[in-house]
Write an enzyme that holds these catalytic residues in place. Structure first.
Site, PDB file in Angstrom:
ATOM      1  N   GLU A 166      39.877  82.214  -0.246  1.00  0.00           N
ATOM      2  CA  GLU A 166      38.677  81.649   0.367  1.00  0.00           C
ATOM      3  C   GLU A 166      38.529  82.119   1.824  1.00  0.00           C
ATOM      4  OE1 GLU A 166      38.438  77.403   0.967  1.00  0.00           O
ATOM      5  OE2 GLU A 166      36.277  77.419   0.688  1.00  0.00           O
ATOM      6  N   GLU A 339      43.528  68.351  -0.166  1.00  0.00           N
ATOM      7  CA  GLU A 339      43.522  69.445  -1.149  1.00  0.00           C
ATOM      8  C   GLU A 339      43.351  68.919  -2.571  1.00  0.00           C
ATOM      9  OE1 GLU A 339      43.114  72.181   0.219  1.00  0.00           O
ATOM     10  OE2 GLU A 339      43.822  71.609   2.216  1.00  0.00           O
TER      11      GLU A 339
HETATM   12 ZN   LIG Z   1      39.245  71.768   2.414  1.00  0.00          ZN
END
Ligand SMILES: [Zn+2]
Length: 897
Positions: A166, A339
């Site tokens: 990401e 997360e």
């Molecule tokens: Zn995050």
């Protein structure tokens, strides 16, 4: 991506456009009548080809940090074409083949990071094809894509290779359709030497190959975005494991280098309980058979939510009772909760495009508090929402150069810039505001529906509002659009009319008077869920723009506080009568307001004075009550403000002396009561946090007794520093270095080099930045960009810390100017947000501003300025403006001029 504030404020990525590489292959001339001609100049991929499944094989050779890749992508054609465009960066493409087509030629556009394949005949609409690409590349020495990491155990160096996809690292690891809406399934296999183990998003099985090699093949994933793909190849790691979920059939493992597996138990237990908690909260079971977590020695951010294989910086997952403090433990709890929230919000339902990044990050940054509070209630995380999240977001969003939560983004550089305090902290703050206004029960019901309806698919902000609106009578979309489509936030002015009525008005809050004048005619108004509390009652009403808004008070109302529990994302200003009643209340009985309310009042009165809407005397009067305050949250905000104002006025000895005296007096009694171990309203964790906050302030204000105590503590325990309480150990090291000479610095430096524990390493490293010795600072700065003794992931922290000390600021700034090219190469585009923002914090005169502008011009020329640069320049302007005013006001107060 991983979390937030502290360390992760530093993670705020602001990418430079990656378009400085040379175009390696010319873009082929194409027939302009073709429907997909535009993508040759666009970073966005055409939508006519949809990936369905990837078969990806990586042959990784860690001995020379290279790999070969073979990917077959099953694609479906939505609209006939003879061209396929997908992403690829830094790969040598060996061959390209498409089923049913003998000839496939290709070009690579390094600027657009695209691989363009031309076919001699058309792909037919609605049919599927296999696209196979063979390529070679290197395991990167940076911290994204498929990258290198190392660690040492018992004198031996070990290698591992890991991924960070990401926002756009997947295209560095394999050619792919690297946009979040192109969801597909993946079957991944990794070939590696026998001594290594490979793990990925799904469980794997390993088969032997010739020449001491093995192939690990992983089960097919669920449908997901490319940025969530992960694989790690390692040796000399261990793990602990358990099971979780409603049916207790989800395997949880926490991996770490062998020598620190004993520090993974807290993470394991937290993960097990949070997954169970979220299954109930969201009403959807965890969809994968396993959830692995792994501590990575070199990691750019805090953590990354890869589905089924979450990767962490070591300090964000390892917890050792002997070494880590309560705040370190809280950090681990929060990051894991963050997360894991992404496993549903982000992974199961994903934003359509990066403009809605806040949907992922704002949501996870809010739910992390609910998750952490539910499974580790002793940490009292939700109670700290204001200090941990909201106050920082209010500061960032008060700048004219802030940005709306929902913002147009086109390319890689702009995507990176979005990983900032607005997406994370303002995003989570406005969700907390909505959660409170709607009631938690209705919020959770709408949320569950949203996740069910968009599972394995993509959504936009309006989709979430729609589902939430179905469960409440609040006009969610209309209200929330005023918060996500515009930058900034309001200050609500509360005036008492007669005995029984409050009249409220709103305007955009600017911390700078100049900016407020500039924007005064702009139509910036919000639909605000106004909450209020009095000595008699409380309530919530929606305040609409341009409509009169009043609150009726009951007979006998003595005081009123607007923005209950600080869950609203706005500041409040009162008339004199309002402020005076609050100041009286705080002096009489401050606990009739809760800690967040008290923190909010301190923060609002201070920021209003910075904005020129109030005098600093209001803040100083209001904070007099602190002599009785025993809670962490209000003290945290008060000391932040007091430290800021004293630090800004260091060049004015008389005012500086008066301010430091004032602050020492204010904290004296509370600090004394903590020293004597007498009871406070808070036990253990928050009590220790308060103690550390006050000691840190006392040290900053030059309190001799506290300094001596810290030095004695160090000298007594220098050979067994674990005897120094972990909550103040970092402060003790800092003051030892700060008051010492070269020998003291070398002593701590030696400890740093020998230390294995990541939390202790961080503490020791940061304390080294407090030396006043220019030669030692130079040595430290040099090491911070060499990535040898100081890891690449930690170097920026050193530069940042030195920039924020009076002794080292100029030296660090000159170092940055001289080494800018290396700095950008080392921390890539993140250099702007990491370095510039820290540079602004101590700059407060016209010369500094002009000099900073000159440097920006020299490195960027006519190129557009990254947002972090514009914000930093604005910060300096704001410091200059404020300092002039505050000097005048403080002179009148303290020096009776
Ligand atoms: Zn995050």
């Amino acid at each position: 991506m991983g979390a937030i504030l502290f360390i992760v404020i530093a993670m705020l990525a602001a990418f430079l456009p990656r378009n400085c590489e040379e175009l390696k292959s010319p873009v082929k001339a194409t027939n302009s009548s073709q429907e997909d001609i535009i993508p040759s100049v666009s970073r966005r991929l055409p939508e006519n080809i949809q990936p369905i499944h990837y078969d990806l094989q990586i042959d990784a050779r860690l001995s020379d940090w290279t790999f070969n890749g073979l990917v077959t992508i099953l694609v479906k054609v939505k609209k006939s074409t003879n061209r396929i465009i997908l992403h690829s960066v830094n790969q040598t493409i060996k061959s390209v083949a498409v089923t049913g087509h003998k000839e496939a030629t290709f070009t690579v556009d390094q600027t657009l990071q695209q691989l363009k394949i031309e076919l001699n005949s058309k792909l037919e609409t609605s049919k599927t094809y296999n696209l196979t690409i063979e390529y070679e590349s290197v395991i990167s020495s940076g911290l994204d894509g498929f990258y290198q990491s190392t660690f040492t155990d018992k004198g031996k160096k070990f290698r591992l290779a890991t991924t960070q996809m990401e926002p756009n690292g997947a295209r560095r690891a394999f050619p792919c359709f690297d946009e979040p809406a192109f969801k597909a399934t993946f079957t991944i296999s990794i070939i590696h030497d026998k001594k290594y183990t490979a793990i990925s998003n799904m469980p794997g099985t390993t088969a032997s190959l010739k020449h001491n090699r093995e192939k690990t093949t992983f089960s097919k994933t669920v449908k997901m975005s490319t940025y969530l793909v992960a694989f790690v190849v390692f040796e000399n790691f261990g793990f602990v494991q358990t099971t979780t979920g409603k049916h207790n059939n989800i395997s949880v493992r926490v991996y770490a280098p062998s020598f620190e597996v004993n520090k993974t138990h807290f993470a394991l237990n937290t993960t097990r309980e949070i997954i169970k908690h979220y299954e109930k909260l969201f009403g959807i079971e965890f969809p994968l058979p396993k959830s692995d977590m792994i501590a990575i020695p070199d990691f750019s951010a805090g953590a990354m939510e890869n589905w089924g294989l979450i990767t962490y910086r070591r300090t964000a997952i390892l917890y050792d009772e002997k070494t880590s403090s309560g705040r370190d433990k809280q950090w681990v709890s929060i990051v894991i909760a963050h997360e894991l929230a992404h496993q549903w919000f982000g992974n199961l339902v994903t934003m359509k495009w990066w403009n809605d990044l806040w949907l992922n990050e704002g949501f996870a940054s809010f739910v992390e508090f609910l998750g952490s509070d539910a499974v580790n209630p002793e940490l009292r995380t939700l109670e700290q929402f204001y200090t941990e999240t909201q106050s920082g977001a209010l500061q960032a969003d008060a700048l004219a150069n802030s940005h709306p939560i929902d913002v147009q983004v086109n390319d890689g550089a702009e995507i990176g810039e979005l990983f900032d305090s607005i997406s994370y902290n303002k995003g989570s703050s406005i969700l907390y505001m909505l959660y409170t206004a709607m009631t938690p029960k209705k919020f959770k019901k709408g949320l569950g529906q949203y996740l069910k309806d968009f599972a394995y698919s993509n959504a936009e902000t309006k989709d979430l509002w729609g589902k939430l609106e179905n469960t409440t009578n609040i006009p969610v979309a209309k209200m929330m659009n005023t918060w996500v489509k515009k930058k900034g936030f309001p200050v609500v002015m509360v005036k008492k009319i007669g005995d029984r009525k409050l009249s409220l008005t709103q305007e955009r809050f600017f911390v700078s008077q100049n900016e407020r004048r500039k924007y005064k005619d702009d139509d910036y108004t919000w639909i605000i869920p106004i909450t209020y509390k009095t000595n008699i009652d409380k309530g919530m009403q929606l305040m609409y723009p341009k409509k009169d808004f009043t609150i009726n008070l009951q007979k006998g109302t003595e005081w009123y506080k607007v923005n209950v529990n600080q869950t609203g994302f706005y500041r409040v200003n009162y008339d004199d009568a309002g402020w005076n009643s609050i100041i009286n209340l705080l002096e009489r009985n401050h606990t009739s307001l809760n800690p967040s309310d008290r923190a909010g009042l301190i923060s609002d009165s201070f920021e209003l004075s910075r904005a020129g809407l109030e005098k600093i005397s209001r803040f100083l009067n209001l904070t007099k009550y602190l002599k009785k305050e025993k809670s962490y949250v209000p003290w945290k905000i008060a000391t932040l403000n007091l430290n800021y104002v004293t630090s800004m006025l260091k060049d004015n000895p008389e005012i500086y002396a008066a301010l430091t005296n004032h602050t020492r007096e204010l904290i004296k009694d509370t600090l004394k009561s903590l020293r004597s171990n007498s009871k406070t309203s808070e036990e253990n964790h928050l009590k220790k946090s308060l103690n550390a906050t006050l000691i840190s302030t006392a040290l900053a204000m030059g309190d001799n007794e506290t300094i001596q105590e810290a030095l004695d503590n160090y000298r007594k325990n220098r050979n067994s520093t674990s005897n120094i309480d972990s909550s103040i150990r970092g402060l003790v090291y800092s003051i030892y270095v700060k008051t010492g000479c070269r020998a003291e610095w070398e002593e701590i430096f030696d400890k740093f080099k020998k230390e294995k524990d990541p939390t202790e390493i961080r503490r020791l490293l940061l304390s080294l930045t407090d030396t006043k010795d220019a030669e030692l600072l130079k040595k430290l700065l040099k090491m911070s960009i060499e990535s040898k003794i100081i890891r690449k992931q930690d170097g920026y922290m050193v530069v940042k810390e030195i920039l924020q000390t009076h002794a080292g600021h100029d030296l660090a700034w000159n170092f940055i100017k001289r080494n800018w090219k290396t700095i950008v190469k080392t921390w890539s585009d993140k250099a702007y947000s990491r370095i510039f923002k820290a540079s602004a914090s101590l700059k407060s005169n016209e010369y500094d501003l002009q000099e900073m502008k000159f440097f920006v011009q020299s490195i960027l020329g006519n190129k557009p300025r990254p947002r972090a640069v514009k914000q930093s320049l604005e910060e300096v302007e704001r410091n200059i403006e404020w300092k002039k005013r505050i000097k005048r006001e403080l002179s009148e107060l303290f020096l009776k001029l």
